[in-house]
Motif scaffolding. Structure first.
Motif, PDB file in Angstrom:
ATOM      1  N   CYS A   1       0.834  -1.207   0.000  1.00 12.16           N
ATOM      2  CA  CYS A   1       0.000   0.000   0.000  1.00 12.16           C
ATOM      3  C   CYS A   1       0.868   1.257   0.000  1.00 12.16           C
ATOM      4  O   CYS A   1       0.558   2.240  -0.672  1.00 12.16           O
ATOM      5  CB  CYS A   1      -0.923  -0.034   1.208  1.00 12.16           C
TER       6      CYS A   1
ATOM      7  N   ALA B   1       2.189   1.895  -3.396  1.00  9.43           N
ATOM      8  CA  ALA B   1       1.169   2.403  -4.308  1.00  9.43           C
ATOM      9  C   ALA B   1       1.015   3.916  -4.222  1.00  9.43           C
ATOM     10  O   ALA B   1       0.514   4.543  -5.157  1.00  9.43           O
ATOM     11  CB  ALA B   1      -0.170   1.726  -4.023  1.00  9.43           C
TER      12      ALA B   1
ATOM     13  N   ILE C   1      -4.381   6.550   2.024  1.00  7.86           N
ATOM     14  CA  ILE C   1      -4.669   5.599   0.964  1.00  7.86           C
ATOM     15  C   ILE C   1      -5.159   4.313   1.626  1.00  7.86           C
ATOM     16  O   ILE C   1      -4.602   3.871   2.636  1.00  7.86           O
ATOM     17  CB  ILE C   1      -3.438   5.333   0.076  1.00  7.86           C
TER      18      ILE C   1
ATOM     19  N   CYS D   1      -6.148   0.246   0.936  1.00  9.75           N
ATOM     20  CA  CYS D   1      -5.946  -0.876   0.021  1.00  9.75           C
ATOM     21  C   CYS D   1      -6.670  -2.113   0.555  1.00  9.75           C
ATOM     22  O   CYS D   1      -6.645  -2.371   1.768  1.00  9.75           O
ATOM     23  CB  CYS D   1      -4.458  -1.193  -0.145  1.00  9.75           C
TER      24      CYS D   1
ATOM     25  N   LEU E   1      -4.076  -7.401  -4.988  1.00 14.63           N
ATOM     26  CA  LEU E   1      -4.704  -6.125  -4.687  1.00 14.63           C
ATOM     27  C   LEU E   1      -6.046  -6.059  -5.414  1.00 14.63           C
ATOM     28  O   LEU E   1      -6.107  -6.195  -6.640  1.00 14.63           O
ATOM     29  CB  LEU E   1      -3.794  -4.984  -5.131  1.00 14.63           C
TER      30      LEU E   1
ATOM     31  N   VAL F   1      -8.415  -0.099  -4.356  1.00 15.44           N
ATOM     32  CA  VAL F   1      -7.582   1.011  -3.876  1.00 15.44           C
ATOM     33  C   VAL F   1      -8.443   2.268  -3.876  1.00 15.44           C
ATOM     34  O   VAL F   1      -9.189   2.524  -4.835  1.00 15.44           O
ATOM     35  CB  VAL F   1      -6.343   1.220  -4.765  1.00 15.44           C
TER      36      VAL F   1
ATOM     37  N   THR G   1      -8.166   6.544  -2.440  1.00 11.67           N
ATOM     38  CA  THR G   1      -7.367   7.571  -1.800  1.00 11.67           C
ATOM     39  C   THR G   1      -8.264   8.724  -1.377  1.00 11.67           C
ATOM     40  O   THR G   1      -9.379   8.887  -1.881  1.00 11.67           O
ATOM     41  CB  THR G   1      -6.263   8.104  -2.735  1.00 11.67           C
TER      42      THR G   1
ATOM     43  N   LEU H   1      -7.123   0.440 -12.051  1.00 13.17           N
ATOM     44  CA  LEU H   1      -6.644  -0.544 -11.087  1.00 13.17           C
ATOM     45  C   LEU H   1      -5.763  -1.578 -11.758  1.00 13.17           C
ATOM     46  O   LEU H   1      -4.748  -2.021 -11.202  1.00 13.17           O
ATOM     47  CB  LEU H   1      -7.836  -1.212 -10.394  1.00 13.17           C
TER      48      LEU H   1
END
Length: 441
Positions: A29, A32, A72, A74, A88, A91, A93, A104
Motif C-alpha cells: 500500500c 502504491a 490511501i 488498500c 490487490l 484502492v 485515496t 486498477l
C-alpha cells in the motif's frame, strides 16, 4: 512472580501481536502511494492501521511535501497461496477517490514491474540529502511522464492504424479491432508459454511470439472481412456497422467461454531499467521493454510507409480507396486488395495486443472495448483514413491521457479524452491530417 501467573499475559501479548495489519499489505500500500503522488510525500507519524470497514484492508496515512494530510486504503484478496504475491483488489485515496477498472489494472501492473519503486518514506535525519529543487523536480516528472506516455501512445497508434486502413478502403468502421487486439494479446501469452516455457527457449524466442501473434491475428482479420464485410460491402452504411458491433460482442463472449472470465498473466519480461536523467532523489528511468515497444512501433510505421508507397499492393490500395468500381474496371483484384488490407490492419492490432501483453502482462476478454474506443478516437483526431494521422492521433491521445492523470484528477481522464474528440469533430471534422474527399463509388 510465579510462571503460572505470567501465562495469561503472554497469551494476551501474542493475540494482540496478530491483530495489526499485515506487513506485506502495508508495504504494498505504501508503494502504491508513488503512483498518486509525483512529489513523493512523506508518511505521517500515525502508524498504519486495519480498515475498520474491511477486514481485508489496510489504511496508510501520509503527508505531501506541502504538508497536506492524506491517506490511501488498500484491500487485498482473502485467499492466499503460499509464496504468491498479494492480490490487490481495491484502492481508494482521500484525494483521487476509488481506483477501478483499467486504472486498477495498470496500477497493479505498475506495482508488479516496479519492484524497486520508490516507496514513500519517513523524514531522514538530513532532509537536504535527498531533496530535489522544485523546478528540476517538475522537469524530471514531466520527462518521466513522457516516457510512460510513449508506450501508451504506441498501443493507440498501432490500433488506430487498423481503423484507418479499413476505413480508408471501404469507408466503414470495423468496431471489432479492439477485440482483434485482445485476441493478439491472448495469442501472445499462449505463444509465450509454448515457445518460452514448454520449448525452453527463454526470452530469446520473443520474435517468434510476435510473429505468431501477427500471423494469427492477420488471419482472423481476413476471415472477418471474408465472412462479415464482403457480403455486406454494397449494403447501406448502418448494416455493416451493426454487423461489426455484433462481431465484436461475439469475439468477446467466445474468448470468455474458452478462456474463462479471470485475467491471464504473463510473467514480467525485460524489466531492466535504464536511467535517463535525475539522481537518487528522482531518477527518470526507462525499461528495456519500453525501448523494445517504441522500436517495434517505429519499425511498423516504416514498413507500412514502404508497403503503401513503394509496392503494387500499396498502389492497388490507393486505387480502391479513391474509386473501387474504377479500380475493378482497370483490372485491380478488389476483393483480394480489401482482404489483404483487413489482414494488414488486423496485424497492427495484433502488434498492439503483443505490446499490451509484454508491457502490462494481464489480459482478459473485455480489455479491447475501452482501448478500442480510445484508439478509434485517436484515428478520428488524426484524420481517419490517414495512416500518418493515426500515428499522430495515437500519440496525442496518449499524451493527453498521461498528462491529465499526472496533474489533474484521474477520475476525469476519460472525460477529457472524449471531450477532445468532440471538440475536434466540431472544429475540424476531417481530423488533423485528414482530407475530405468524395469516393467514386
Amino acid at each position: 512472580m510465579p510462571v503460572r501467573s505470567l501465562l495469561p499475559s503472554l497469551v494476551l501479548i501474542l493475540l494482540l501481536a496478530g491483530c495489526g495489519p499485515d506487513p506485506g499489505e502495508v508495504e504494498t500500500c505504501r508503494r502504491a502511494i508513488g503512483a498518486f503522488e509525483p512529489d513523493m510525500g512523506r508518511i505521517s507519524g500515525d502508524p498504519p492501521k486495519s480498515d475498520p470497514s474491511d477486514p481485508d484492508g489496510v489504511i496508510v496515512g501520509y503527508r505531501t511535501a506541502a504538508g497536506e494530510a492524506r491517506w490511501i486504503a488498500c484491500r487485498f484478496s482473502p485467499r492466499r497461496v503460499e509464496n504468491a504475491p498479494l492480490e490487490l483488489t481495491r484502492v481508494a485515496t482521500s484525494h483521487a477517490g476509488e481506483v477501478t477498472g483499467l486504472r486498477l489494472f495498470f496500477l497493479k501492473r505498475w506495482l508488479a514491474l516496479e519492484r524497486s519503486a520508490p516507496m514513500v518514506r519517513a523524514p531522514s535525519a538530513d532532509p537536504s540529502a535527498d531533496a530535489v529543487e522544485p523546478g528540476r523536480l517538475a522537469w524530471l516528472y514531466a520527462l518521466q511522464q513522457t516516457v510512460n506516455g510513449a508506450v501508451l501512445g504506441c498501443i493507440y497508434a498501432l490500433l488506430a492504424v487498423g481503423f484507418s486502413l479499413v476505413y480508408g478502403i471501404i469507408g466503414r468502421i470495423n468496431f471489432a479491432f479492439g477485440e482483434l487486439m485482445m485476441l493478439g494479446a491472448y495469442q501472445s501469452v499462449i505463444a509465450a508459454v509454448v515457445f518460452m516455457g514448454l520449448g525452453g527457449a527463454g526470452w530469446g524466442a520473443l520474435p517468434l511470439v510476435l510473429l505468431a501473434a501477427l500471423a494469427l491475428t492477420a488471419g482472423q482479420g481476413w476471415s472477418i472481412e471474408r465472412l462479415v464485410f464482403r457480403p455486406l460491402r454494397r449494403t447501406p452504411t448502418q448494416i455493416p456497422l451493426i454487423a461489426a458491433i455484433g462481431t465484436s460482442i461475439a469475439l468477446q463472449e467466445a474468448v470468455r467461454l474458452l478462456q474463462g472470465g479471470r485475467d491471464r498473466w504473463l510473467a514480467p519480461v525485460l524489466t531492466g531499467r535504464i536511467t535517463l536523467a535525475g539522481t537518487d532523489g528522482f531518477p527518470v528511468t526507462v525499461s528495456v521493454g519500453q525501448v523494445l515497444v517504441v522500436m517495434l512501433t517505429v519499425a511498423c510505421s516504416g514498413s507500412l510507409w514502404w508497403l503503401l508507397r513503394r509496392t503494387r499492393f500499396g498502389r492497388d490500395n490507393r486505387a480502391c480507396s479513391d474509386d473501387m468500381a474504377m479500380a475493378e474496371l482497370l483490372g485491380v483484384d478488389t476483393d483480394r486488395t480489401v482482404g489483404a488490407t483487413f489482414a494488414l490492419g488486423a496485424a497492427c492490432a495484433g502488434a498492439a495486443g503483443f505490446v499490451v501483453a509484454l508491457q502490462y502482462g494481464g489480459v482478459n476478454a473485455y480489455m479491447g472495448t475501452l482501448l478500442g474506443f480510445k484508439a478509434l478516437a485517436a484515428a478520428i483526431v488524426g484524420g481517419i483514413g490517414s495512416v500518418p494521422g493515426a500515428f499522430l492521433g495515437g500519440l496525442l491521445i496518449a499524451a493527453l491521457e498521461t498528462g491529465w492523470a499526472a496533474w489533474f484528477p484521474m477520475a476525469y481522464k476519460d472525460v477529457a479524452v472524449f471531450a477532445v474528440l468532440i471538440a475536434v469533430l466540431v472544429m475540424r471534422p476531417t481530423g488533423l491530417l485528414g482530407v475530405e474527399r468524395t469516393r467514386g463509388d
